[in-house]
Design a protein around this motif. Structure first.
Motif, PDB file in Angstrom:
ATOM      1  N   LEU A 182       0.802  -1.209   0.000  1.00 14.20           N
ATOM      2  CA  LEU A 182       0.000   0.000   0.000  1.00 14.20           C
ATOM      3  C   LEU A 182       0.842   1.268   0.000  1.00 14.20           C
ATOM      4  O   LEU A 182       0.307   2.363   0.154  1.00 14.20           O
ATOM      5  CB  LEU A 182      -0.940   0.013   1.216  1.00 14.20           C
ATOM      6  CG  LEU A 182      -1.975  -1.105   1.279  1.00 14.20           C
ATOM      7  CD1 LEU A 182      -2.833  -0.958   2.526  1.00 14.20           C
ATOM      8  CD2 LEU A 182      -2.828  -1.138   0.034  1.00 14.20           C
TER       9      LEU A 182
ATOM     10  N   VAL B 149      -0.077   4.933  -1.920  1.00 15.80           N
ATOM     11  CA  VAL B 149      -1.464   5.043  -2.359  1.00 15.80           C
ATOM     12  C   VAL B 149      -1.989   6.444  -2.074  1.00 15.80           C
ATOM     13  O   VAL B 149      -1.654   7.056  -1.066  1.00 15.80           O
ATOM     14  CB  VAL B 149      -2.394   3.987  -1.710  1.00 15.80           C
ATOM     15  CG1 VAL B 149      -2.036   2.592  -2.175  1.00 15.80           C
ATOM     16  CG2 VAL B 149      -2.388   4.091  -0.208  1.00 15.80           C
TER      17      VAL B 149
ATOM     18  N   GLU C 196      -7.582   3.804  -5.275  1.00 18.22           N
ATOM     19  CA  GLU C 196      -6.332   3.162  -5.682  1.00 18.22           C
ATOM     20  C   GLU C 196      -6.116   1.853  -4.910  1.00 18.22           C
ATOM     21  O   GLU C 196      -5.670   0.852  -5.471  1.00 18.22           O
ATOM     22  CB  GLU C 196      -5.151   4.103  -5.476  1.00 18.22           C
ATOM     23  CG  GLU C 196      -3.857   3.557  -6.022  1.00 18.22           C
ATOM     24  CD  GLU C 196      -2.698   4.529  -5.912  1.00 18.22           C
ATOM     25  OE1 GLU C 196      -1.551   4.068  -6.132  1.00 18.22           O
ATOM     26  OE2 GLU C 196      -2.901   5.722  -5.613  1.00 18.22           O
ATOM     27  N   ILE C 197      -6.454   1.855  -3.643  1.00 16.58           N
ATOM     28  CA  ILE C 197      -6.349   0.636  -2.838  1.00 16.58           C
ATOM     29  C   ILE C 197      -7.301  -0.418  -3.392  1.00 16.58           C
ATOM     30  O   ILE C 197      -6.942  -1.582  -3.543  1.00 16.58           O
ATOM     31  CB  ILE C 197      -6.650   0.929  -1.355  1.00 16.58           C
ATOM     32  CG1 ILE C 197      -5.557   1.835  -0.775  1.00 16.58           C
ATOM     33  CG2 ILE C 197      -6.763  -0.364  -0.551  1.00 16.58           C
ATOM     34  CD1 ILE C 197      -5.868   2.381   0.607  1.00 16.58           C
TER      35      ILE C 197
ATOM     36  N   ARG D 175      -5.889  -1.945  -6.518  1.00 14.55           N
ATOM     37  CA  ARG D 175      -4.825  -2.913  -6.212  1.00 14.55           C
ATOM     38  C   ARG D 175      -5.418  -4.228  -5.703  1.00 14.55           C
ATOM     39  O   ARG D 175      -4.912  -5.307  -6.016  1.00 14.55           O
ATOM     40  CB  ARG D 175      -3.844  -2.343  -5.194  1.00 14.55           C
ATOM     41  CG  ARG D 175      -2.971  -1.241  -5.759  1.00 14.55           C
ATOM     42  CD  ARG D 175      -1.947  -0.771  -4.756  1.00 14.55           C
ATOM     43  NE  ARG D 175      -1.227   0.396  -5.268  1.00 14.55           N
ATOM     44  CZ  ARG D 175      -0.199   0.945  -4.661  1.00 14.55           C
ATOM     45  NH1 ARG D 175       0.257   0.442  -3.517  1.00 14.55           N
ATOM     46  NH2 ARG D 175       0.395   2.000  -5.180  1.00 14.55           N
TER      47      ARG D 175
END
Length: 173
Positions: free
Chosen positions: A22, A25, A30-31, A34
């Motif tokens: 992470l 980020v 965005e997390i 992913r």
């Protein structure tokens, strides 16, 4: 603050676990991206973010959509950049967890009950794991149990939903 993030995904047959980086980020989107990238075909994707032996945040995606979030303590959002990213948009705060006093005459097993940490303020959706076998009330109890570290919570939760071996193997690496 130090943190550990474990993605636990369920495909058509079984659970799998992988560590998720992470660093850098910018936001929860965005997390989420992913997490989706770990297994784009997963029916359920969970992300367990443990921070400083004090906080746990769980993110859930079903079929890569419909983000749901639960945080063990709202204080995490004020104490770290990552906490603010994960919990900053959650406005709904759960009722305080209260250690109910029980009359000694009716409960001889008082010493067997786990002690409750009264200072935590969970936020988000405690029912995000209910259909996987962990009701919201049990999740709140686990979070409130004094001395329970985020890694212990993750292990206990994963055991309850059937992904205990996968998360244990990930930690051994």
């Amino acid at each position: 603050m130090s943190h550990f993030a474990a993605a636990v995904t369920r495909g058509s047959k079984s659970w799998a676990a992988a560590e998720l980086d992470l660093s850098g980020v910018a936001d929860v989107e965005e997390i989420t991206e992913r997490l989706r990238d770990i297994d784009p075909d997963a029916t359920v994707s969970l992300l367990f973010v443990e921070s400083d032996d004090a906080y746990l945040v769980i993110l859930r995606l079903d079929d890569g959509e419909d983000l749901r979030i639960f945080g063990s303590d709202s204080v995490f959002a004020a104490e770290s950049r990552l906490g603010a990213i994960l919990l900053g948009d959650i406005e709904e705060q759960l009722p305080e967890i209260v250690d109910e006093e029980v009359d000694d005459a009716t409960d001889d097993d008082e010493d067997d009950r786990p002690s409750i940490e009264p200072d935590i303020e969970p936020v988000g959706d405690p029912e995000l794991l209910a259909d996987l076998g962990l009701p919201g009330g049990r999740l709140l109890e686990l979070c409130a149990q004094e001395g329970m570290l985020p890694a212990d919570l993750t292990a206990e939760i994963c055991q309850a939903i059937g992904a205990g071996d996968e998360i244990e193997e990930l930690r051994e690496v």
